[in-house]
Design a protein around this motif. Structure first.
Motif, PDB file in Angstrom:
ATOM      1  N   GLY A  90      58.845  24.500  15.065  1.00  0.00           N
ATOM      2  CA  GLY A  90      57.933  23.762  15.941  1.00  0.00           C
ATOM      3  C   GLY A  90      57.106  24.766  16.721  1.00  0.00           C
ATOM      4  O   GLY A  90      57.345  25.982  16.645  1.00  0.00           O
ATOM      5  N   ASP A  91      56.134  24.264  17.521  1.00  0.00           N
ATOM      6  CA  ASP A  91      55.257  25.260  18.134  1.00  0.00           C
ATOM      7  C   ASP A  91      55.893  26.020  19.294  1.00  0.00           C
ATOM      8  O   ASP A  91      55.341  27.012  19.733  1.00  0.00           O
ATOM      9  N   GLY A  92      57.077  25.626  19.725  1.00  0.00           N
ATOM     10  CA  GLY A  92      57.755  26.446  20.715  1.00  0.00           C
ATOM     11  C   GLY A  92      58.405  27.678  20.100  1.00  0.00           C
ATOM     12  O   GLY A  92      58.747  28.635  20.792  1.00  0.00           O
ATOM     13  N   LYS A  93      58.561  27.668  18.779  1.00  0.00           N
ATOM     14  CA  LYS A  93      59.390  28.703  18.133  1.00  0.00           C
ATOM     15  C   LYS A  93      58.637  29.597  17.141  1.00  0.00           C
ATOM     16  O   LYS A  93      59.113  30.655  16.778  1.00  0.00           O
ATOM     17  N   GLU A  94      57.457  29.145  16.682  1.00  0.00           N
ATOM     18  CA  GLU A  94      56.894  29.843  15.521  1.00  0.00           C
ATOM     19  C   GLU A  94      56.485  31.295  15.793  1.00  0.00           C
ATOM     20  O   GLU A  94      56.619  32.140  14.918  1.00  0.00           O
ATOM     21  N   LEU A  95      56.009  31.576  17.011  1.00  0.00           N
ATOM     22  CA  LEU A  95      55.621  32.967  17.282  1.00  0.00           C
ATOM     23  C   LEU A  95      56.836  33.887  17.357  1.00  0.00           C
ATOM     24  O   LEU A  95      56.814  35.011  16.841  1.00  0.00           O
ATOM     25  N   ASP A 140      61.000  35.938  10.335  1.00  0.00           N
ATOM     26  CA  ASP A 140      61.521  34.754   9.641  1.00  0.00           C
ATOM     27  C   ASP A 140      60.420  33.912   9.001  1.00  0.00           C
ATOM     28  O   ASP A 140      60.704  32.962   8.268  1.00  0.00           O
ATOM     29  N   VAL A 141      59.172  34.209   9.340  1.00  0.00           N
ATOM     30  CA  VAL A 141      58.037  33.512   8.741  1.00  0.00           C
ATOM     31  C   VAL A 141      56.916  34.557   8.657  1.00  0.00           C
ATOM     32  O   VAL A 141      56.851  35.467   9.480  1.00  0.00           O
ATOM     33  N   GLN A 142      56.073  34.455   7.630  1.00  0.00           N
ATOM     34  CA  GLN A 142      55.088  35.517   7.402  1.00  0.00           C
ATOM     35  C   GLN A 142      53.659  35.114   7.767  1.00  0.00           C
ATOM     36  O   GLN A 142      52.792  35.957   7.906  1.00  0.00           O
ATOM     37  N   MET A 143      53.398  33.813   7.880  1.00  0.00           N
ATOM     38  CA  MET A 143      52.055  33.388   8.275  1.00  0.00           C
ATOM     39  C   MET A 143      52.148  32.100   9.088  1.00  0.00           C
ATOM     40  O   MET A 143      52.856  31.174   8.707  1.00  0.00           O
ATOM     41  N   ILE A 144      51.427  32.095  10.218  1.00  0.00           N
ATOM     42  CA  ILE A 144      51.348  30.892  11.046  1.00  0.00           C
ATOM     43  C   ILE A 144      49.906  30.792  11.549  1.00  0.00           C
ATOM     44  O   ILE A 144      49.151  31.773  11.465  1.00  0.00           O
ATOM     45  N   ALA A 145      49.534  29.655  12.052  1.00  0.00           N
ATOM     46  CA  ALA A 145      48.171  29.506  12.588  1.00  0.00           C
ATOM     47  C   ALA A 145      48.219  28.616  13.830  1.00  0.00           C
ATOM     48  O   ALA A 145      47.714  27.497  13.829  1.00  0.00           O
ATOM     49  N   LYS A 202      48.174  28.475  22.506  1.00  0.00           N
ATOM     50  CA  LYS A 202      49.620  28.732  22.506  1.00  0.00           C
ATOM     51  C   LYS A 202      49.979  30.219  22.578  1.00  0.00           C
ATOM     52  O   LYS A 202      51.097  30.600  22.278  1.00  0.00           O
ATOM     53  N   PHE A 203      48.991  31.053  22.980  1.00  0.00           N
ATOM     54  CA  PHE A 203      49.231  32.507  23.009  1.00  0.00           C
ATOM     55  C   PHE A 203      49.345  33.060  24.420  1.00  0.00           C
ATOM     56  O   PHE A 203      49.331  34.275  24.594  1.00  0.00           O
ATOM     57  N   GLN A 204      49.434  32.181  25.393  1.00  0.00           N
ATOM     58  CA  GLN A 204      49.394  32.650  26.776  1.00  0.00           C
ATOM     59  C   GLN A 204      50.433  33.713  27.106  1.00  0.00           C
ATOM     60  O   GLN A 204      50.157  34.647  27.848  1.00  0.00           O
ATOM     61  N   LYS A 205      51.620  33.576  26.532  1.00  0.00           N
ATOM     62  CA  LYS A 205      52.689  34.549  26.806  1.00  0.00           C
ATOM     63  C   LYS A 205      52.314  35.935  26.321  1.00  0.00           C
ATOM     64  O   LYS A 205      52.875  36.926  26.733  1.00  0.00           O
ATOM     65  N   PHE A 206      51.391  36.020  25.357  1.00  0.00           N
ATOM     66  CA  PHE A 206      51.108  37.281  24.693  1.00  0.00           C
ATOM     67  C   PHE A 206      49.805  37.934  25.133  1.00  0.00           C
ATOM     68  O   PHE A 206      49.697  39.145  25.153  1.00  0.00           O
ATOM     69  N   THR A 207      48.811  37.131  25.429  1.00  0.00           N
ATOM     70  CA  THR A 207      47.526  37.724  25.810  1.00  0.00           C
ATOM     71  C   THR A 207      46.751  36.802  26.749  1.00  0.00           C
ATOM     72  O   THR A 207      46.759  35.586  26.564  1.00  0.00           O
ATOM     73  N   ASP A 208      46.099  37.420  27.743  1.00  0.00           N
ATOM     74  CA  ASP A 208      45.296  36.628  28.682  1.00  0.00           C
ATOM     75  C   ASP A 208      43.970  36.211  28.054  1.00  0.00           C
ATOM     76  O   ASP A 208      43.432  35.157  28.347  1.00  0.00           O
ATOM     77  N   LEU A 246      51.991  41.956  15.830  1.00  0.00           N
ATOM     78  CA  LEU A 246      51.339  40.834  15.150  1.00  0.00           C
ATOM     79  C   LEU A 246      49.884  41.183  14.850  1.00  0.00           C
ATOM     80  O   LEU A 246      49.244  41.908  15.611  1.00  0.00           O
ATOM     81  N   ILE A 247      49.369  40.643  13.752  1.00  0.00           N
ATOM     82  CA  ILE A 247      47.970  40.894  13.387  1.00  0.00           C
ATOM     83  C   ILE A 247      47.237  39.552  13.302  1.00  0.00           C
ATOM     84  O   ILE A 247      47.723  38.623  12.638  1.00  0.00           O
ATOM     85  N   GLY A 248      46.098  39.466  13.963  1.00  0.00           N
ATOM     86  CA  GLY A 248      45.239  38.279  13.846  1.00  0.00           C
ATOM     87  C   GLY A 248      44.360  38.456  12.617  1.00  0.00           C
ATOM     88  O   GLY A 248      43.572  39.388  12.528  1.00  0.00           O
TER      89      GLY A 248
END
Ligand code: LMR
Length: 328
Positions: free
Chosen positions: A71-76, A83-88, A93-99, A137-139
């Motif tokens: 789910g979207d709480g867990k995918e990042l 455990d997963v190679q591609m998500i979108a 949903k990236f607030q924890k990682f980048t402003d 992670l790579i965008g």
């Protein structure tokens, strides 16, 4: 070369050939939270089809829609663990990682999807693809869904109509501030829970694109949808750097080419679904369209726009100015 050495070399070459011929393909799990009949769902399927054709036996793409895998709480987190190679995930949903990516949540920032596209493809948008590097992670690129609308249990014509009402939001403080600015109550919840929350009336409304409102059947439990186009819902396609950089160069290039083509395909679907799904929602007779006069829409703009100033220090004024300039 002696005969013995030649025989040894031949045996070694054969063994290598056999082992690569029988090596298991690299598994690429692509997990997402939406239905298959959405821009993201279709893009993922298209990507799998291209890879099946072009990298047969080398890479196997497995697509998991509807929060089936994560789910979207867990995918990042799952991606960082490999455990997963591609998500979108949605850019919200990236607030924890980048402003920086929070810029996409500022209300009434972009006039339309063409402006979003110009900003993403410009210098600032492209630089943001690298904003997750320190997390491994790579965008790989952006994917469109569309502009957001407001659905509710009551007709919302002016911001005053939303006062005290509970709205589900994605995990973004900018989105929380947007609803607080109109004296409503934002509730951060995963996408997979929204239908039930609406159905049981635990919340009064939510904001989303026509495509998500349609494919998740939100319109069946939300009698009114106000066409506000107040924000954008777009995605960042992300992979794990160790996985991506560990692939043979030819495989990586081929995957990127397939991905770029699939994004173009997904973006076409997004543009088409925006009007098709909107039409299907109102053809169902289950929800009523609420349209705003210019004066009413201006009230929403005036009430929500102070959120820009509130987040200017976090996001950066220059970035906001560049986004505004993309409206032309
Ligand atoms: C949402 O949570 O509302 C969206 O981000 C879902 C999605 O992936 O489109």
């Amino acid at each position: 070369m002696t005969l013995k050495l030649r025989a040894l070399t031949a045996a070694f070459t054969l063994a290598l050939g056999l082992s690569s011929a029988f090596a298991a393909p690299v598994e690429l799990k692509f997990s997402h939270v939406v239905a298959e009949n959405t821009p993201k769902g279709q893009m993922a399927i298209h990507f799998k089809q291209l890879v099946d054709k072009r990298l047969k036996g080398q890479v196997e793409v497995k697509v998991y829609p509807n929060s089936q895998l994560f789910g979207d709480g867990k995918e990042l987190e799952a991606m960082m663990l490999g455990d997963v190679q591609m998500i979108a995930p949605s850019l919200s949903k990236f607030q924890k990682f980048t402003d920086q990516l929070q810029i996409f949540d500022l209300p009434f920032l972009f006039d339309d999807m063409a402006a979003v596209d110009r900003f993403q493809q410009g210098k600032e948008g492209q630089a943001m693809l690298g904003s997750l590097e320190k997390y491994g992670l790579i965008g790989l690129g952006y994917l469109h869904n569309g502009m957001k609308q407001l659905s509710a249990s009551q007709p919302l014509k002016t911001p005053a109509d939303a006062k005290g009402k509970k709205f589900r939001i994605q995990t973004s403080d900018v989105l929380a501030a947007q609803f607080e600015a109109i004296n409503a109550v934002p509730v951060k919840k995963p996408f997979a829970e929204v239908f039930t929350l609406l159905q049981t009336k635990a919340i009064d409304g939510q904001e989303n694109t026509w495509s998500n409102i349609y494919s998740q059947k939100f319109f069946e439990v939300q009698p009114y949808i106000t066409e506000t186009n107040h924000g954008v819902l777009d995605y960042l396609i992300v992979t794990n750097a160790d996985f991506w950089n560990g692939l043979p160069e030819q495989v990586r290039n081929e995957l990127k080419r397939a991905l770029d083509e699939s994004v173009a395909f997904g973006n076409e679907i997004a543009a088409a679904k925006d009007s098709e799904d909107k039409a299907a929602i109102f053809a169902s007779g289950k929800s009523q369209l609420v349209t705003l006069t210019d004066a009413e829409r201006n009230q929403w703009v005036e009430s929500m726009k102070p959120v820009w100033k509130q987040f200017e220090g976090t996001i950066g004024k220059e970035l906001i100015d560049a986004a505004v300039a993309a409206n032309q």
